[in-house]
Design a protein around this motif. Structure first.
Motif, short mmCIF file in Angstrom:
data_model
loop_
_atom_site.label_atom_id
_atom_site.label_comp_id
_atom_site.label_asym_id
_atom_site.label_seq_id
_atom_site.Cartn_x
_atom_site.Cartn_y
_atom_site.Cartn_z
N ARG A 145 149.88 -18.08 79.45
CA ARG A 145 150.57 -19.37 79.48
C ARG A 145 151.20 -19.66 78.11
N VAL A 146 152.51 -19.84 78.10
CA VAL A 146 153.26 -20.12 76.88
C VAL A 146 153.91 -21.50 77.02
N ALA A 147 153.63 -22.40 76.08
CA ALA A 147 154.20 -23.75 76.10
C ALA A 147 155.20 -23.90 74.97
N PHE A 148 156.39 -24.40 75.30
CA PHE A 148 157.41 -24.70 74.30
C PHE A 148 157.60 -26.20 74.24
N TYR A 149 157.47 -26.78 73.04
CA TYR A 149 157.65 -28.22 72.85
C TYR A 149 158.92 -28.43 72.04
N GLY A 150 159.99 -28.84 72.74
CA GLY A 150 161.28 -28.99 72.08
C GLY A 150 162.29 -29.62 73.01
N ALA A 151 163.56 -29.51 72.68
CA ALA A 151 164.63 -30.04 73.52
C ALA A 151 164.82 -29.12 74.73
N THR A 152 164.83 -29.72 75.92
CA THR A 152 164.84 -28.90 77.13
C THR A 152 166.03 -29.17 78.05
N GLY A 153 166.78 -30.25 77.85
CA GLY A 153 167.76 -30.65 78.84
C GLY A 153 169.15 -30.11 78.62
N GLY A 154 169.29 -28.83 78.33
CA GLY A 154 170.62 -28.27 78.14
C GLY A 154 170.57 -26.83 77.71
N HIS A 155 171.70 -26.31 77.27
CA HIS A 155 171.83 -24.91 76.89
C HIS A 155 171.56 -24.75 75.40
N PHE A 156 170.26 -24.88 75.04
CA PHE A 156 169.82 -24.78 73.66
C PHE A 156 169.02 -23.50 73.49
N ALA A 157 168.92 -23.01 72.25
CA ALA A 157 168.31 -21.70 72.01
C ALA A 157 166.86 -21.63 72.47
N GLY A 158 166.04 -22.62 72.08
CA GLY A 158 164.62 -22.56 72.39
C GLY A 158 164.33 -22.53 73.88
N VAL A 159 164.88 -23.50 74.59
CA VAL A 159 164.61 -23.58 76.03
C VAL A 159 165.29 -22.44 76.79
N THR A 160 166.38 -21.90 76.24
CA THR A 160 166.99 -20.72 76.85
C THR A 160 166.05 -19.53 76.74
N GLY A 161 165.31 -19.45 75.62
CA GLY A 161 164.29 -18.41 75.48
C GLY A 161 163.20 -18.56 76.51
N VAL A 162 162.80 -19.80 76.80
CA VAL A 162 161.81 -20.04 77.85
C VAL A 162 162.34 -19.57 79.19
N ALA A 163 163.60 -19.90 79.48
CA ALA A 163 164.21 -19.49 80.74
C ALA A 163 164.21 -17.97 80.89
N SER A 164 164.45 -17.24 79.77
CA SER A 164 164.47 -15.78 79.84
C SER A 164 163.08 -15.23 80.14
N MET A 165 162.02 -15.95 79.67
CA MET A 165 160.65 -15.52 79.96
C MET A 165 160.30 -15.69 81.44
N GLN A 166 161.03 -16.55 82.12
CA GLN A 166 160.73 -16.84 83.51
C GLN A 166 161.44 -15.89 84.47
N ARG A 167 162.35 -15.06 83.91
CA ARG A 167 163.13 -14.16 84.75
C ARG A 167 162.59 -12.74 84.72
N GLY A 168 162.84 -11.99 85.78
CA GLY A 168 162.56 -10.56 85.81
C GLY A 168 161.10 -10.22 85.66
#
Length: 437
Positions: A145-168
């Motif tokens: 379980r990996v938690a990211f605490y940051g800006a999530t509502g758009g195309h930002f670097a941190g949350v985009t990294g989270v999205a990549s962890m959720q794929r494949g």
């Protein structure tokens, strides 16, 4: 197998640079013109043969720098206007990100799958640097379980990294979840308590606030690693985070939207090792210049960064070691809400604001519950488009304040021709205090 020498690495990077330049010469008119005007040989040129590239120059020449001919500045702006889902990709394969950073100037950055492939290959070459930095997560009968605490509502670097962890295939091993930094803290604490992360990752200041919640007993988690990024991280910060979370491993990652992963802190907490297999660094007194060797979609040759890097490794050392104080920091805007309590807005929420037609902005705090927000807009906008841009900013700011429980805060948005530098430092500040006295 012995690690390659510094000389061997530099030779390999020179080859990668020329391969990138040959590609850019064929697909990016901006670089083709430079090569022609300067009489450069694409089979022998060096990075120093090229002029500096700033964010202003990038955005002014975006259509001639991007190498995917489907992409234009207008296409990116339209995509970002309609899409706030970091998992969504342009044309179903291009990862788009935007940021103003500490410059307040909006920039677009994008990566194709092949670019990420070259980035992953560099990470594999750098695996010895990571060895011993992260704790062993051991064997689990569940996903980590990996938690990211940051800006999530758009195309930002941190949350985009989270999205990549959720794929494949990574999604089979990782349960990655993002927690919005721009929500009232009690709700976030409750959600993280329920999630019980094995690794906690986020902006330095935000993580320290979670550390305070952990010490107060309201947050009760036992992460094996706490990873701070996005802001300056001191040895004292790492010590605080480690102690607050029960002696866990705390480390800092140096990353940015333009170049992704750039470095990782060493075990002493005072130094950092740069990941320069696919990056070429130039160090200056008040800035850095970085050439990105893995992004063929948007080539960034000698891109100027405001980050101040202090190398301390001896000449010829295989790894470049710097002081663990990357010079990026911003004032934290704190306002008084309707109940008289204080709450903060992360600077990252401000620097990730996107409204079509807006090129630059600044938050000027004018009181405990008020601020001014000057914006610059594209010169080609007509009166109706200028008004729409200002209205879009007002709407976005109102959303940010409401989400944080600060709807009582008053603000004004005004279009200006330019936003001045700090008179004393001669540098731009995204967030400034203009409260008298």
């Amino acid at each position: 197998m012995a690690e390659e020498t510094r000389a061997a690495l530099e030779a390999a990077k020179e080859q990668r640079f020329r391969a990138l330049i040959q590609y850019a010469c064929r697909h990016a008119p901006y670089y083709a013109n430079i090569i022609r005007e300067r009489g450069l040989d694409v089979n022998a040129c060096k990075a120093g043969d090229f002029p500096l590239l700033t964010k202003s120059i990038l955005m002014a020449n975006f259509n001639d720098i991007v190498t995917d001919r489907r992409v234009t500045k207008q296409v990116i702006a339209d995509f970002l206007t309609r899409s706030t889902d970091p998992k969504e990709r342009l044309f179903n394969n291009l990862t788009v990100m935007h940021t103003s950073g500490t410059s307040g100037e909006v920039g677009y950055f994008l990566y194709a799958p092949a670019d990420f492939g070259r980035l992953r290959a560099a990470a594999i070459r750098n695996r010895k640097v990571f060895r011993g930095r992260f704790p062993s997560f051991g064997w689990h009968f569940r996903r980590i379980r990996v938690a990211f605490y940051g800006a999530t509502g758009g195309h930002f670097a941190g949350v985009t990294g989270v999205a990549s962890m959720q794929r494949g295939i990574r999604g089979l091993f990782l349960n990655a979840r993002a927690f919005e930094v721009n929500t009232p803290l009690p709700g976030v604490v409750s959600e993280i308590n329920e999630f019980q992360p094995d690794a906690l990752w986020g902006y330095t200041t935000a993580l320290k606030m979670l550390g305070d919640e952990q010490r107060a007993g309201r947050l009760n988690v036992k992460p094996l690693a706490v990873i701070a990024t996005g802001e300056m991280v001191t040895q004292a910060d790492l010590q605080f985070l480690s102690q607050a979370f029960g002696g866990t491993r705390a480390l800092s990652l140096y990353a940015c939207t333009e170049h992704m992963m750039l470095g990782i802190s060493n075990l002493d907490g005072e130094t950092m090792t740069l990941m320069d297999d696919n990056l070429m660094f130039e160090f200056y007194e008040d800035h850095s210049v970085i050439t990105n060797l893995f992004n063929y979609t948007l080539p960034l040759i000698r891109y100027r960064m405001s980050d101040i890097l202090r190398p301390i490794s001896p000449p010829g050392a295989r790894r470049i070691v710097i002081r663990n104080l990357v010079g990026r920091t911003e004032q934290m805007p704190v306002f008084v809400n309707g109940t008289g309590a204080k709450d903060f807005i992360s600077p990252h929420i401000i620097n990730e604001i996107f409204v079509k037609g807006v090129t630059r902005f600044q938050m000027q705090i004018t009181g405990p519950s008020s601020f001014r927000f000057p914006i610059c807009v594209d010169a080609g906008l007509d009166d109706n488009e200028r008004a729409a841009a200002a209205a879009g900013v007002r709407m976005r700011l109102a959303e940010i304040l409401a989400q944080k429980g600060l709807s009582n805060v008053e603000f004004e948005v005004l279009i200006v021709a330019d936003i001045p530098l700090n008179e004393r430092t001669r540098k731009f500040q995204l967030i400034v205090n203009q409260i008298p006295g």
